[in-house]
Design a protein around this motif. Sequence first.
Motif, PDB file in Angstrom:
ATOM      1  N   GLY A 125       0.792  -1.263   0.037  1.00 47.17           N
ATOM      2  CA  GLY A 125       0.037   0.013  -0.050  1.00 47.17           C
ATOM      3  C   GLY A 125       1.097   1.269   0.002  1.00 47.17           C
ATOM      4  N   HIS A 126       0.241   2.287   0.639  1.00 50.31           N
ATOM      5  CA  HIS A 126       0.914   3.446   0.619  1.00 50.31           C
ATOM      6  C   HIS A 126       2.604   3.515   1.045  1.00 50.31           C
ATOM      7  CE1 HIS A 126      -2.313   5.782  -0.753  1.00 50.31           C
ATOM      8  NE2 HIS A 126      -3.007   5.651   0.055  1.00 50.31           N
ATOM      9  N   ALA A 127       3.491   3.952   0.562  1.00 49.45           N
ATOM     10  CA  ALA A 127       4.768   4.296   1.222  1.00 49.45           C
ATOM     11  C   ALA A 127       5.190   5.702   1.021  1.00 49.45           C
ATOM     12  CB  ALA A 127       5.569   3.163   0.603  1.00 49.45           C
ATOM     13  N   ARG A 128       6.282   6.075   2.027  1.00 47.42           N
ATOM     14  CA  ARG A 128       7.107   7.198   1.834  1.00 47.42           C
ATOM     15  C   ARG A 128       8.355   6.747   1.728  1.00 47.42           C
ATOM     16  NH1 ARG A 128       3.077   9.282   5.889  1.00 47.42           N
ATOM     17  NH2 ARG A 128       4.512   8.676   7.591  1.00 47.42           N
ATOM     18  N   VAL A 129       8.899   7.349   0.450  1.00 45.51           N
ATOM     19  CA  VAL A 129      10.302   7.083  -0.146  1.00 45.51           C
ATOM     20  C   VAL A 129      11.157   7.910   0.105  1.00 45.51           C
ATOM     21  CG1 VAL A 129      11.657   6.109  -2.018  1.00 45.51           C
ATOM     22  CG2 VAL A 129       9.326   5.291  -1.756  1.00 45.51           C
ATOM     23  N   PHE A 130      12.456   7.837   0.750  1.00 45.16           N
ATOM     24  CA  PHE A 130      13.533   8.740   0.944  1.00 45.16           C
ATOM     25  C   PHE A 130      14.902   8.249   0.241  1.00 45.16           C
ATOM     26  CE2 PHE A 130      10.598   8.590   4.199  1.00 45.16           C
ATOM     27  CZ  PHE A 130      10.320   9.785   4.718  1.00 45.16           C
ATOM     28  N   VAL A 131      15.312   9.499  -0.599  1.00 40.16           N
ATOM     29  CA  VAL A 131      16.585   9.029  -1.173  1.00 40.16           C
ATOM     30  C   VAL A 131      17.724  10.403  -0.817  1.00 40.16           C
ATOM     31  CG1 VAL A 131      17.921   8.686  -3.434  1.00 40.16           C
ATOM     32  CG2 VAL A 131      15.425   8.198  -2.962  1.00 40.16           C
ATOM     33  N   ARG A 132      18.645  10.031  -0.118  1.00 38.50           N
ATOM     34  CA  ARG A 132      19.705  11.108  -0.081  1.00 38.50           C
ATOM     35  C   ARG A 132      20.259  11.525  -1.035  1.00 38.50           C
ATOM     36  NH1 ARG A 132      19.563  11.927   5.338  1.00 38.50           N
ATOM     37  NH2 ARG A 132      19.438  10.251   6.756  1.00 38.50           N
ATOM     38  N   PRO A 133      20.643  12.854  -1.313  1.00 41.25           N
ATOM     39  CA  PRO A 133      21.212  13.482  -2.420  1.00 41.25           C
ATOM     40  C   PRO A 133      22.321  12.565  -2.859  1.00 41.25           C
ATOM     41  CG  PRO A 133      20.821  15.344  -0.772  1.00 41.25           C
ATOM     42  CD  PRO A 133      20.572  14.147   0.008  1.00 41.25           C
TER      43      PRO A 133
END
Length: 357
Positions: A269-277
């Motif tokens: 389902g819903h997800a929050r995705v994070f990518v460092r620069p």
Amino acid sequence: MSIEVTAVSKTFGDSVVLRDVSLVVPDGELAAVLGPSGSGKTTLLRIVAGLDQPDPGRGTVRLDGEDVTDTPPGQRRVGLVFQHYALFRHMSVFENVAFGLRVLPRAGRPSASDLRERVTRLLHLVQLDGLAGRYPHQLSGGQRQRVALARALAIEPRVLLLDEPFGALDARVRQELRRWLRRLHDELHVTSILVTHDQDEALEVADRVVVMNAGAIEQVDSPDDVFHRPRTEFVVNFLGAVNRFAGQAQHGRVTFGSIALPHDHALEGHARVFVRPHDFELHAAPNGHPGVTATVLRVHSAGPSVRVELLAVSGETLTVEVSHEVQRALDLRRGRMVVATPRRIQVFAGPPRTDAW
């Protein structure tokens, strides 16, 4: 000399400052407590020092296995260093360092010759040889903080507690002193807790980083694990710059923007995705790997790496860090089209947030 805090809670009036906090700092380790203002980190330090008490029946503090929860601070043999040096202006450097020894009970007070030898040795240890006769107003901020540290070490404390010790100093002096503090700790091996709001300071100096938020501990880990393997969304957001995406997780894959990647979280389902620069690669054209097509908005090239601001075709604004070699090879400048490919992502459950995104 280990430090063990067990299930400590603390309230001031209607404000809950610590919520059932437990922490173990093993013998000889330097732990950095990191968190935003109001997270409870200084209150935790003060409770270890004995300057504050846990709420009645709400936690214990042990030093080397001994319960000191109700022991007055003067009997805990704890060395304290604060942001504001609190040196005695009318006393020389020597007398400031010697003060704690002179006020010891007579039975534990060193002789005049032993006191002079110990203070001289400490001034050498903190690299203040030749300054024993000076007064605080004749010293730089960094030197005054070294005097404060020597004074804390003079009583041969069981543990050393440092509350934002370099917070009043400029950036360059802070950087020099934190490297010096790490070398000093490696020499002395005094079990220490360093409270700081400076992420670079915590990650560079500590054996273990304690990240706090709203009176609770979010994660306790090595600097490498806290930064690269955050356990909570707060930690990944708090430690350094990060790009955020709303996504969907399904059958071991997460989709965000035009990218679909495998992931090892049991999320659906819903997800929050994070990518460092620095976890993005830039290419001049699609190369067969999932990526975001974007336009260069701005290039910041002053420094050891190049920070590039991008506008993705899907509307997101991204920040990417690359080397100067990549900048030259791709001729990065405003208006250039590139493809940003993530090398590493962090995924957490939940729909898009509107408060911090």
